[in-house]
Design a protein around this motif. Structure first.
Motif, mmCIF file in Angstrom:
data_model
loop_
_atom_site.group_PDB
_atom_site.id
_atom_site.type_symbol
_atom_site.label_atom_id
_atom_site.label_comp_id
_atom_site.label_asym_id
_atom_site.label_seq_id
_atom_site.Cartn_x
_atom_site.Cartn_y
_atom_site.Cartn_z
ATOM 1 N N UNK A 89 0.832 -1.207 0.000
ATOM 2 C CA UNK A 89 0.000 0.000 0.000
ATOM 3 C C UNK A 89 0.866 1.257 0.000
ATOM 4 N N UNK A 90 1.951 1.242 0.787
ATOM 5 C CA UNK A 90 2.882 2.370 0.796
ATOM 6 C C UNK A 90 3.504 2.576 -0.582
ATOM 7 N N UNK A 91 3.914 1.486 -1.217
ATOM 8 C CA UNK A 91 4.538 1.607 -2.534
ATOM 9 C C UNK A 91 3.549 2.114 -3.574
ATOM 10 N N UNK A 92 2.308 1.648 -3.498
ATOM 11 C CA UNK A 92 1.276 2.141 -4.413
ATOM 12 C C UNK A 92 1.051 3.638 -4.234
ATOM 13 N N UNK A 93 0.961 4.073 -2.980
ATOM 14 C CA UNK A 93 0.751 5.498 -2.715
ATOM 15 C C UNK A 93 1.944 6.320 -3.181
ATOM 16 N N UNK A 94 3.157 5.802 -2.957
ATOM 17 C CA UNK A 94 4.351 6.526 -3.389
ATOM 18 C C UNK A 94 4.403 6.647 -4.897
ATOM 19 N N UNK A 95 4.113 5.569 -5.611
ATOM 20 C CA UNK A 95 4.104 5.621 -7.071
ATOM 21 C C UNK A 95 3.038 6.577 -7.581
ATOM 22 N N UNK A 96 1.902 6.600 -6.900
ATOM 23 C CA UNK A 96 0.844 7.514 -7.302
ATOM 24 C C UNK A 96 1.239 8.970 -7.107
ATOM 25 N N UNK A 138 -1.066 -4.700 -8.656
ATOM 26 C CA UNK A 138 -0.738 -4.435 -7.249
ATOM 27 C C UNK A 138 -1.997 -4.226 -6.410
ATOM 28 N N UNK A 139 -2.995 -3.576 -6.991
ATOM 29 C CA UNK A 139 -4.259 -3.390 -6.273
ATOM 30 C C UNK A 139 -4.920 -4.743 -6.011
ATOM 31 N N UNK A 140 -4.886 -5.622 -7.018
ATOM 32 C CA UNK A 140 -5.454 -6.960 -6.844
ATOM 33 C C UNK A 140 -4.684 -7.751 -5.796
ATOM 34 N N UNK A 141 -3.340 -7.638 -5.809
ATOM 35 C CA UNK A 141 -2.523 -8.321 -4.803
ATOM 36 C C UNK A 141 -2.846 -7.796 -3.412
ATOM 37 N N UNK A 142 -3.010 -6.481 -3.300
ATOM 38 C CA UNK A 142 -3.358 -5.877 -2.010
ATOM 39 C C UNK A 142 -4.707 -6.395 -1.514
ATOM 40 N N UNK A 143 -5.645 -6.565 -2.441
ATOM 41 C CA UNK A 143 -6.959 -7.086 -2.058
ATOM 42 C C UNK A 143 -6.860 -8.523 -1.563
ATOM 43 N N UNK A 144 -6.018 -9.339 -2.203
ATOM 44 C CA UNK A 144 -5.861 -10.731 -1.755
ATOM 45 C C UNK A 144 -5.187 -10.809 -0.388
ATOM 46 N N UNK A 145 -4.386 -9.803 -0.049
ATOM 47 C CA UNK A 145 -3.732 -9.790 1.262
ATOM 48 C C UNK A 145 -4.665 -9.305 2.357
ATOM 49 N N UNK A 146 -5.456 -8.276 2.049
ATOM 50 C CA UNK A 146 -6.355 -7.719 3.055
ATOM 51 C C UNK A 146 -7.604 -8.571 3.253
ATOM 52 N N UNK A 147 -8.091 -9.170 2.165
ATOM 53 C CA UNK A 147 -9.311 -9.993 2.230
ATOM 54 C C UNK A 147 -9.033 -11.353 1.592
ATOM 55 N N UNK A 148 -8.209 -12.178 2.239
ATOM 56 C CA UNK A 148 -7.810 -13.447 1.622
ATOM 57 C C UNK A 148 -8.980 -14.391 1.370
ATOM 58 N N UNK A 149 -9.995 -14.357 2.224
ATOM 59 C CA UNK A 149 -11.126 -15.270 2.044
ATOM 60 C C UNK A 149 -11.978 -14.873 0.835
ATOM 61 N N UNK A 150 -12.055 -13.586 0.569
ATOM 62 C CA UNK A 150 -12.909 -13.108 -0.526
ATOM 63 C C UNK A 150 -12.213 -13.184 -1.872
ATOM 64 N N UNK A 151 -10.914 -12.818 -1.918
ATOM 65 C CA UNK A 151 -10.203 -12.741 -3.187
ATOM 66 C C UNK A 151 -9.112 -13.804 -3.318
ATOM 67 N N UNK A 152 -9.334 -14.952 -2.704
ATOM 68 C CA UNK A 152 -8.317 -16.005 -2.762
ATOM 69 C C UNK A 152 -8.098 -16.524 -4.176
ATOM 70 N N UNK A 153 -9.104 -16.457 -5.028
ATOM 71 C CA UNK A 153 -8.966 -16.960 -6.394
ATOM 72 C C UNK A 153 -8.028 -16.105 -7.244
ATOM 73 N N UNK A 154 -7.712 -14.904 -6.777
ATOM 74 C CA UNK A 154 -6.803 -14.027 -7.521
ATOM 75 C C UNK A 154 -5.401 -14.014 -6.926
ATOM 76 N N UNK A 155 -5.126 -14.910 -6.002
ATOM 77 C CA UNK A 155 -3.816 -14.927 -5.354
ATOM 78 C C UNK A 155 -2.694 -15.251 -6.328
ATOM 79 N N UNK A 156 -3.001 -15.928 -7.445
ATOM 80 C CA UNK A 156 -1.951 -16.272 -8.404
ATOM 81 C C UNK A 156 -1.330 -15.034 -9.045
ATOM 82 N N UNK A 157 -2.011 -13.889 -8.986
ATOM 83 C CA UNK A 157 -1.454 -12.663 -9.556
ATOM 84 C C UNK A 157 -0.205 -12.198 -8.816
#
Length: 267
Positions: free
Chosen positions: A75-82, A100-119
């Motif tokens: 999240x820090x790196x995303x904000x810095x790049x922005x 990176x946003x999708x990866x952040x979502x899989x980390x914060x909500x692993x149960x909801x976005x577990x199918x996108x963890x391969x990203x």
């Protein structure tokens, strides 16, 4: 006497000063900036190792703590790049931003976005595209192998990307690490076109996955073979025509004949 209007520049805001500091750290070439970039690259490497070893760990408390620490770092790196970008719209339309946003979502909500963890495998590729990667490769005395290393990184990215997709889509229900090993085994057998046939993916989606894996896998194999066998070339833009790559002992550009002044590797 004509009235002269005094023009004064507005004082820099806190946001402007923050952008200036981030620009120096992320884009600068000073020793301090290089150290910061190396630390961020090492953090990325640690994140990649955590992602690769993730299937071997259970969702315990320690795992979740590390998971949220990595989420805060991304999240820090995303904000810095922005903040560094000149055009926010252009930054928002970059594919890696959404990855990176999708990866952040899989980390914060692993149960909801577990199918996108391969990203998360894309982090391997993004690390190889950084300036620090090129700097470290050259300082290690492997500058002439940079293209080969990048080709290997691209192949590993594809390998773990497909493995993650196959695991989350077809083998996630298996207990322990057996599912991940089966997904990795299937991916390697398919990419190498060995095709043992002992593990196959069911349904139309499984067949399409196998087809795409074989096509892209062969392409990456060819790219890797070309990087290994072709002669080493240096990157030095020709001032006349802009040709990027030349032989290490080239005196003239082979495209336009302009005289080159390619510096030695050690200079």
């Amino acid at each position: 006497m004509a009235n002269r209007r005094e023009t004064t520049e507005p004082a820099p805001t806190t946001l402007d000063r923050l952008r200036s500091r981030l620009r120096v750290l992320y884009l600068g070439t000073t020793p301090r900036a290089v150290r910061f970039q190396v630390v961020m690259a090492l953090a990325d490497l640690a994140i990649i190792i955590f992602f690769l070893l993730g299937p071997y760990f259970s969702g315990g408390r320690t795992y979740l703590i590390v998971d949220y620490i990595i989420a805060a770092l991304i999240a820090f790196e995303l904000a810095a790049r922005g903040l560094l970008t000149v055009s926010f719209t252009r930054w928002l339309t970059r594919p890696m931003t959404w990855v990176d946003i999708a990866i952040l979502a899989t980390l914060l909500l692993p149960a909801t976005f577990s199918n996108f963890a391969f990203l998360r495998a894309f982090r391997i590729w993004s690390l190889s595209q950084s300036k620090v990667f090129t700097l470290l490769v050259k300082r290690a005395g492997c500058g002439e192998w940079e293209d080969v290393i990048r080709a290997c990184v691209n192949f590993l990215t594809f390998l773990f990307l497909v493995t993650g997709f196959v695991y989350t889509t077809f083998f996630y229900h298996e207990a322990g690490i057996d599912g991940f090993i089966d997904a990795l085994y299937f991916t390697v057998a398919t990419v190498t076109t060995t095709g043992f046939g002992d593990i196959t993916l069911p349904g139309a989606l499984g067949k399409l996955t196998s087809i795409v894996t074989m096509i892209f896998g062969i392409s990456l194999f060819v790219r890797l073979a070309q990087a290994i066998v072709r002669p080493h070339k240096v990157v030095f833009p020709c001032p006349q025509c802009g040709l990027q790559r030349h032989e290490t002992d080239a005196v003239h550009c082979k495209a336009c004949g302009h005289v080159l002044n390619i510096p030695d590797e050690g200079s």
